[in-house]
Design a protein around this motif. Sequence first.
Motif, PDB file in Angstrom:
ATOM      1  N   GLU A  24    -101.837  84.961  31.520  1.00  0.00           N
ATOM      2  CA  GLU A  24    -100.541  84.921  32.202  1.00  0.00           C
ATOM      3  C   GLU A  24    -100.572  85.749  33.482  1.00  0.00           C
ATOM      4  OE1 GLU A  24     -97.041  84.426  28.899  1.00  0.00           O
ATOM      5  OE2 GLU A  24     -98.282  86.226  28.733  1.00  0.00           O
ATOM      6  N   ALA A  25    -101.222  86.915  33.424  1.00  0.00           N
ATOM      7  CA  ALA A  25    -101.304  87.764  34.614  1.00  0.00           C
ATOM      8  C   ALA A  25    -102.032  87.035  35.742  1.00  0.00           C
ATOM      9  CB  ALA A  25    -102.018  89.069  34.277  1.00  0.00           C
ATOM     10  N   ASP A  27    -102.269  83.843  36.115  1.00  0.00           N
ATOM     11  CA  ASP A  27    -101.426  82.724  36.554  1.00  0.00           C
ATOM     12  C   ASP A  27    -100.322  83.204  37.494  1.00  0.00           C
ATOM     13  OD1 ASP A  27    -100.400  79.864  36.245  1.00  0.00           O
ATOM     14  OD2 ASP A  27     -98.673  81.016  35.529  1.00  0.00           O
ATOM     15  N   ILE A  28     -99.732  84.365  37.190  1.00  0.00           N
ATOM     16  CA  ILE A  28     -98.693  84.928  38.069  1.00  0.00           C
ATOM     17  C   ILE A  28     -99.276  85.213  39.447  1.00  0.00           C
ATOM     18  CG2 ILE A  28     -97.240  86.960  38.466  1.00  0.00           C
ATOM     19  CD1 ILE A  28     -96.857  87.090  35.399  1.00  0.00           C
ATOM     20  N   ALA A  29    -100.460  85.808  39.470  1.00  0.00           N
ATOM     21  CA  ALA A  29    -101.094  86.138  40.753  1.00  0.00           C
ATOM     22  C   ALA A  29    -101.359  84.876  41.570  1.00  0.00           C
ATOM     23  CB  ALA A  29    -102.403  86.888  40.504  1.00  0.00           C
ATOM     24  N   ARG A  30    -101.813  83.849  40.901  1.00  0.00           N
ATOM     25  CA  ARG A  30    -102.158  82.612  41.606  1.00  0.00           C
ATOM     26  C   ARG A  30    -100.900  81.862  42.057  1.00  0.00           C
ATOM     27  NH1 ARG A  30    -104.222  80.374  37.653  1.00  0.00           N
ATOM     28  NH2 ARG A  30    -106.238  81.439  37.840  1.00  0.00           N
ATOM     29  N   ALA A  37    -107.655  85.687  41.100  1.00  0.00           N
ATOM     30  CA  ALA A  37    -108.299  86.946  40.730  1.00  0.00           C
ATOM     31  C   ALA A  37    -108.551  87.011  39.232  1.00  0.00           C
ATOM     32  CB  ALA A  37    -107.421  88.122  41.160  1.00  0.00           C
ATOM     33  N   THR A  38    -109.450  87.908  38.860  1.00  0.00           N
ATOM     34  CA  THR A  38    -109.716  88.208  37.455  1.00  0.00           C
ATOM     35  C   THR A  38    -108.911  89.438  37.068  1.00  0.00           C
ATOM     36  OG1 THR A  38    -111.961  87.322  37.613  1.00  0.00           O
ATOM     37  CG2 THR A  38    -111.491  88.798  35.769  1.00  0.00           C
ATOM     38  N   ALA A  39    -108.163  89.347  35.973  1.00  0.00           N
ATOM     39  CA  ALA A  39    -107.282  90.433  35.544  1.00  0.00           C
ATOM     40  C   ALA A  39    -107.940  91.293  34.472  1.00  0.00           C
ATOM     41  CB  ALA A  39    -105.971  89.869  35.027  1.00  0.00           C
ATOM     42  N   ARG A  40    -107.665  92.597  34.547  1.00  0.00           N
ATOM     43  CA  ARG A  40    -108.133  93.546  33.538  1.00  0.00           C
ATOM     44  C   ARG A  40    -106.975  94.458  33.165  1.00  0.00           C
ATOM     45  NH1 ARG A  40    -110.176  98.708  34.313  1.00  0.00           N
ATOM     46  NH2 ARG A  40    -110.413  98.275  36.559  1.00  0.00           N
ATOM     47  N   LEU A  41    -106.662  94.534  31.879  1.00  0.00           N
ATOM     48  CA  LEU A  41    -105.542  95.350  31.415  1.00  0.00           C
ATOM     49  C   LEU A  41    -105.859  96.830  31.574  1.00  0.00           C
ATOM     50  CD1 LEU A  41    -102.740  95.415  30.003  1.00  0.00           C
ATOM     51  CD2 LEU A  41    -103.978  95.476  27.816  1.00  0.00           C
ATOM     52  N   LEU A  42    -104.893  97.590  32.116  1.00  0.00           N
ATOM     53  CA  LEU A  42    -105.034  99.030  32.293  1.00  0.00           C
ATOM     54  C   LEU A  42    -104.174  99.774  31.270  1.00  0.00           C
ATOM     55  CD1 LEU A  42    -104.760  99.182  36.197  1.00  0.00           C
ATOM     56  CD2 LEU A  42    -106.851  99.151  34.816  1.00  0.00           C
ATOM     57  N   LEU A  52    -106.291  93.506  39.355  1.00  0.00           N
ATOM     58  CA  LEU A  52    -106.703  92.175  39.768  1.00  0.00           C
ATOM     59  C   LEU A  52    -107.851  92.313  40.772  1.00  0.00           C
ATOM     60  CD1 LEU A  52    -103.227  90.469  40.390  1.00  0.00           C
ATOM     61  CD2 LEU A  52    -104.611  90.403  38.314  1.00  0.00           C
ATOM     62  N   ALA A  53    -108.953  91.666  40.483  1.00  0.00           N
ATOM     63  CA  ALA A  53    -110.126  91.711  41.370  1.00  0.00           C
ATOM     64  C   ALA A  53    -110.422  90.304  41.872  1.00  0.00           C
ATOM     65  CB  ALA A  53    -111.332  92.269  40.626  1.00  0.00           C
TER      66      ALA A  53
END
Length: 352
Positions: A24-25, A27-30, A37-42, A52-53
């Motif tokens: 979902e993260a 998808d929101i960015a796109r 981007a590739t998302a990584r949970l912090l 997001l990278a």
Amino acid sequence: MSAITSTTISALLTTTAPACTIVEAQDIARTHFGIDATARLLTSERDQNFHLATRDGDGYLLKITNSAEDPAVTNLQTEALLHVAATSPALPIQRVIPTLDGRYELQRAFGADAPSVVRLLSYVPGEPLHKTLRTPAQVRQLARCLAELDLALRGFFHPAAGHELLWDLKHAARLRDLVEALPEPDRRTIASRFLDRFEQHALPILPKLRAQVIHNDFNPHNVLVDPDDHERVTGIIDFGDIVHAPLVNDVAVAAAYQVPVEGSPLDAAAEFVAAYHAVVPLEPAEVDILFDLIAVRQVLTVAITEWRANRYPANRPYILRNNPRAWTGLESFSSIPRADAQALLRRACGME
């Protein structure tokens, strides 16, 4: 003010973080920001954050606010970031990235939760301050950086700036129940004594002091420095505790994290106060209650984090990250006469 009880404790600290998935993260960015981007949970205490990278090396922070937070308070944070970026562009804060249609905030529900505010921020590089070796030069630079941030915020106001916040020092007296629930009797006595002192000496003075919107959480986890030069601040992050309060509270909060594990407990804090004073001169009435405010910030740290760690044991290490140093500060402060601390801080500011 009433004491903190089960019905008056801030819902923001008792509501779990949003449940956005990595898919979902991304998808929101796109969809909303045009970023693939590739998302990584912090790790986060009350919100949900993703790094997001992108393939070309750009980094962003997707921040999904706790659904219990008033959207007006979230907007306070957004507008403060925009204000500082416009008035003091050299300050190393995160930039708010607009959506494809020009919005800085959007709302979205995740699962059965109430809608959360979603924002995209620039990702600030740097080494977390808490991982570095403290030096007097670094302490002075931190103080100057906070002073410059306070100057940038001096002309800023927002309808939600007066919101009630558990971490606001002026509401510390409400924590009496949490302090009395601390498990170790000796430590509980120390914390209670400093809360008593705050109520006696500082609380009556605070309404008479100058006030403005302040960061209110300038701690070593919210400051980044250059990996090759630990005296150069590269990032000030997390405006989540921003609030309208006495200006001296911002100094006290930051100085509370300048207490060493060993050695003279107030020397680094005094160095910090002196460097801040050189940029934004403090008033005698502010300096005279600084020791009370520094100590009560540490009381807030131990009381709130102990309570929250018991509620959320899975996140206990993160919640308690500042707890040991706060106890060290309180225990070392307990041997310092208040008049001696006042005199030390006055001398640091050239007032005697």
